[in-house]
Scaffold this motif. Structure first.
Motif, PDB file in Angstrom:
ATOM      1  N   PRO A 182       0.741  -1.264  -0.004  1.00  7.30           N
ATOM      2  CA  PRO A 182      -0.044  -0.047   0.176  1.00  7.30           C
ATOM      3  C   PRO A 182       0.748   1.266   0.036  1.00  7.30           C
ATOM      4  O   PRO A 182       0.317   2.308   0.075  1.00  7.30           O
ATOM      5  CB  PRO A 182      -0.891  -0.092   1.380  1.00  7.30           C
ATOM      6  CG  PRO A 182      -0.101  -0.968   2.298  1.00  7.30           C
ATOM      7  CD  PRO A 182       0.810  -1.954   1.413  1.00  7.30           C
ATOM      8  N   GLY A 183       2.306   1.051  -0.096  1.00  5.48           N
ATOM      9  CA  GLY A 183       3.183   2.395  -0.029  1.00  5.48           C
ATOM     10  C   GLY A 183       2.863   3.466  -1.127  1.00  5.48           C
ATOM     11  O   GLY A 183       2.790   4.656  -0.919  1.00  5.48           O
ATOM     12  N   VAL A 184       2.257   2.995  -2.112  1.00  4.30           N
ATOM     13  CA  VAL A 184       1.903   3.923  -3.331  1.00  4.30           C
ATOM     14  C   VAL A 184       0.608   4.311  -3.586  1.00  4.30           C
ATOM     15  O   VAL A 184      -0.072   4.800  -4.410  1.00  4.30           O
ATOM     16  CB  VAL A 184       2.345   3.191  -4.717  1.00  4.30           C
ATOM     17  CG1 VAL A 184       4.081   2.942  -4.735  1.00  4.30           C
ATOM     18  CG2 VAL A 184       1.801   1.818  -5.177  1.00  4.30           C
ATOM     19  N   ASP A 185      -0.452   3.914  -2.517  1.00  3.70           N
ATOM     20  CA  ASP A 185      -1.761   3.913  -2.735  1.00  3.70           C
ATOM     21  C   ASP A 185      -2.148   5.360  -2.639  1.00  3.70           C
ATOM     22  O   ASP A 185      -2.880   5.819  -3.418  1.00  3.70           O
ATOM     23  CB  ASP A 185      -2.629   3.419  -1.485  1.00  3.70           C
ATOM     24  CG  ASP A 185      -2.677   1.680  -1.710  1.00  3.70           C
ATOM     25  OD1 ASP A 185      -2.149   1.404  -2.828  1.00  3.70           O
ATOM     26  OD2 ASP A 185      -3.336   1.288  -0.824  1.00  3.70           O
ATOM     27  N   ILE A 191      -3.284  10.405  -8.645  1.00  2.00           N
ATOM     28  CA  ILE A 191      -3.412  10.391  -9.811  1.00  2.00           C
ATOM     29  C   ILE A 191      -4.987  10.259 -10.410  1.00  2.00           C
ATOM     30  O   ILE A 191      -5.320  10.922 -11.082  1.00  2.00           O
ATOM     31  CB  ILE A 191      -2.831   9.145 -10.441  1.00  2.00           C
ATOM     32  CG1 ILE A 191      -1.241   9.282 -10.571  1.00  2.00           C
ATOM     33  CG2 ILE A 191      -3.092   8.686 -11.875  1.00  2.00           C
ATOM     34  CD1 ILE A 191      -0.625   7.990 -10.550  1.00  2.00           C
ATOM     35  N   GLY A 192      -5.713   9.608  -9.612  1.00  2.00           N
ATOM     36  CA  GLY A 192      -7.078   9.496  -9.852  1.00  2.00           C
ATOM     37  C   GLY A 192      -7.877  10.860  -9.598  1.00  2.00           C
ATOM     38  O   GLY A 192      -8.787  11.384 -10.676  1.00  2.00           O
ATOM     39  N   ALA A 193      -7.364  11.830  -8.619  1.00  2.00           N
ATOM     40  CA  ALA A 193      -8.174  12.712  -8.539  1.00  2.00           C
ATOM     41  C   ALA A 193      -7.470  13.866  -9.679  1.00  2.00           C
ATOM     42  O   ALA A 193      -8.164  14.706 -10.185  1.00  2.00           O
ATOM     43  CB  ALA A 193      -7.488  13.685  -7.059  1.00  2.00           C
ATOM     44  N   HIS A 216       3.373  12.624 -14.531  1.00  2.00           N
ATOM     45  CA  HIS A 216       4.388  11.974 -14.838  1.00  2.00           C
ATOM     46  C   HIS A 216       4.966  11.964 -13.561  1.00  2.00           C
ATOM     47  O   HIS A 216       5.557  10.957 -13.341  1.00  2.00           O
ATOM     48  CB  HIS A 216       5.227  12.842 -15.759  1.00  2.00           C
ATOM     49  CG  HIS A 216       6.505  12.206 -16.128  1.00  2.00           C
ATOM     50  ND1 HIS A 216       6.579  10.884 -16.974  1.00  2.00           N
ATOM     51  CD2 HIS A 216       7.744  12.432 -15.552  1.00  2.00           C
ATOM     52  CE1 HIS A 216       7.784  10.622 -16.770  1.00  2.00           C
ATOM     53  NE2 HIS A 216       8.737  11.390 -16.137  1.00  2.00           N
ATOM     54  N   PHE A 217       5.176  12.994 -12.451  1.00  2.00           N
ATOM     55  CA  PHE A 217       5.991  12.885 -11.270  1.00  2.00           C
ATOM     56  C   PHE A 217       5.183  11.793 -10.405  1.00  2.00           C
ATOM     57  O   PHE A 217       6.186  11.044  -9.524  1.00  2.00           O
ATOM     58  CB  PHE A 217       6.061  14.237 -10.689  1.00  2.00           C
ATOM     59  CG  PHE A 217       6.974  14.930 -11.250  1.00  2.00           C
ATOM     60  CD1 PHE A 217       8.470  14.500 -11.603  1.00  2.00           C
ATOM     61  CD2 PHE A 217       6.815  16.149 -11.931  1.00  2.00           C
ATOM     62  CE1 PHE A 217       9.420  15.473 -12.273  1.00  2.00           C
ATOM     63  CE2 PHE A 217       7.584  17.252 -12.452  1.00  2.00           C
ATOM     64  CZ  PHE A 217       9.124  16.689 -12.594  1.00  2.00           C
ATOM     65  N   LEU A 218       3.960  11.662 -10.567  1.00  2.00           N
ATOM     66  CA  LEU A 218       3.381  10.713  -9.651  1.00  2.00           C
ATOM     67  C   LEU A 218       3.714   9.481 -10.131  1.00  2.00           C
ATOM     68  O   LEU A 218       4.009   8.443  -9.280  1.00  2.00           O
ATOM     69  CB  LEU A 218       1.757  10.890  -9.651  1.00  2.00           C
ATOM     70  CG  LEU A 218       1.445  12.149  -8.806  1.00  2.00           C
ATOM     71  CD1 LEU A 218       0.019  12.497  -9.198  1.00  2.00           C
ATOM     72  CD2 LEU A 218       1.544  11.760  -7.047  1.00  2.00           C
TER      73      LEU A 218
END
Ligand code: MEV
Length: 286
Positions: A182-185, A191-193, A216-218
């Motif tokens: 879950p570290g990248v959740d 990204i979704g927002a 891109h940074f995300l």
């Protein structure tokens, strides 16, 4: 019997879309065509453009071990995040339906394409197949009840594609992101927002651009960019792009860039020896 599928470019939202966040993507003018003929003996696949054995296995699994000659022609670069496997899956699903005498709906093609695509990478969201089947600009979200797919009006600006020249492996990249949860959740949710936010400013290329850079940074934060892809983003921005990001699964593949002067971005890339072109949108195929 023939069937076709479009190549795609993801504008924003890749990887997060696998976990139920929305994404935007469009069909390109590039396409894959599958022709099926009856033949005596074992099913035979001529798909020289796809050198991956998984592709041949998927085609044979779908069509059965005997009785079919499969010819695949494609102008979509393979392994570049431009939707070659989904276009193949859609083209095959359409050709196989035509061979059975069916006139399938987009939903039936989506389901068949998803089944085939699972062979290429374990847990596709379905966005690539949805765009390969429909063309145009599409907003996609995966839900428990099935995919929610909206067709959107195309924005009044073009997308430039900068090719890193390296192939990425979608399965490896998707598995990598999953292993980092879950570290990248939090990054996936951001990204979704961002995708929702981009929809609200879609006609305005000056507003879309910086949001693509943020995307891109995300994507870099979740571990799917590479130094080469980061360099292509910088080159696009130095060539007048208002924004740029990797597109597709990453680990290789392409960067997309938007801006008021697409030709300047293409020329800037070419001056660095990077193949670049303005993507042409493509509509529905059959
Ligand atoms: C690949 O084109 C897009 C990913 O989001 C995977 C998927 O949605 O199936 C990386």
């Amino acid at each position: 019997m023939t069937g076709s599928g479009r190549g795609k470019l993801i504008l924003c939202g890749e990887h997060a879309v696998v976990y139920g966040w929305p994404a935007l993507a469009f069909g390109t003018s590039l396409e894959t065509r599958v022709t099926l003929r009856d033949r005596p003996g074992p099913t035979d696949v001529a798909a020289g453009c796809f050198r991956d054995a998984r592709i041949v296995d998927a085609l044979v699994a779908e069509l059965g071990p005997d009785g079919v000659e499969v010819d695949v022609q494609s102008d979509i670069p393979v392994g570049r995040g431009m939707g070659s496997s989904a276009a193949l899956a859609v083209a095959l699903a359409r050709a196989a339906a035509a061979r059975r005498g069916d006139a399938p709906t987009d939903d039936a093609i989506d389901a068949a394409a998803l089944r085939i695509e699972r062979t290429f990478h374990g847990t596709p969201s379905g966005i690539d197949g949805a765009v390969a089947a429909r063309g145009g600009l599409v907003a996609f979200r995966r839900t428990e009840a099935g995919p929610v797919i909206e067709r959107l009006s195309p924005p009044p600006w073009s997308v430039v594609v900068l090719d890193s020249g390296c192939a990425g492996d979608t399965r490896v990249m998707v598995d990598g992101v999953r292993s980092r949860r879950p570290g990248v959740d939090d990054a996936l949710a951001r990204i979704g927002a961002l995708v929702e936010d981009i929809r609200t400013v879609l006609p305005d290329v000056d507003a879309v651009g910086p949001r693509l850079v943020e995307n891109h940074f995300l994507l870099r934060e979740i571990g799917v960019s590479t130094p080469d892809l980061d360099a292509l983003v910088s080159i696009a921005l130095r060539s007048g792009a208002s924004g740029a990001k990797l597109s597709g699964a990453g680990g290789g593949g392409v960067v997309i860039a938007v801006g008021r002067d697409p030709d300047r971005i293409v020329q800037g890339a070419m001056q660095h020896g990077i193949p670049a072109f303005v993507a042409v949108q493509g509509g529905a195929l059959s």
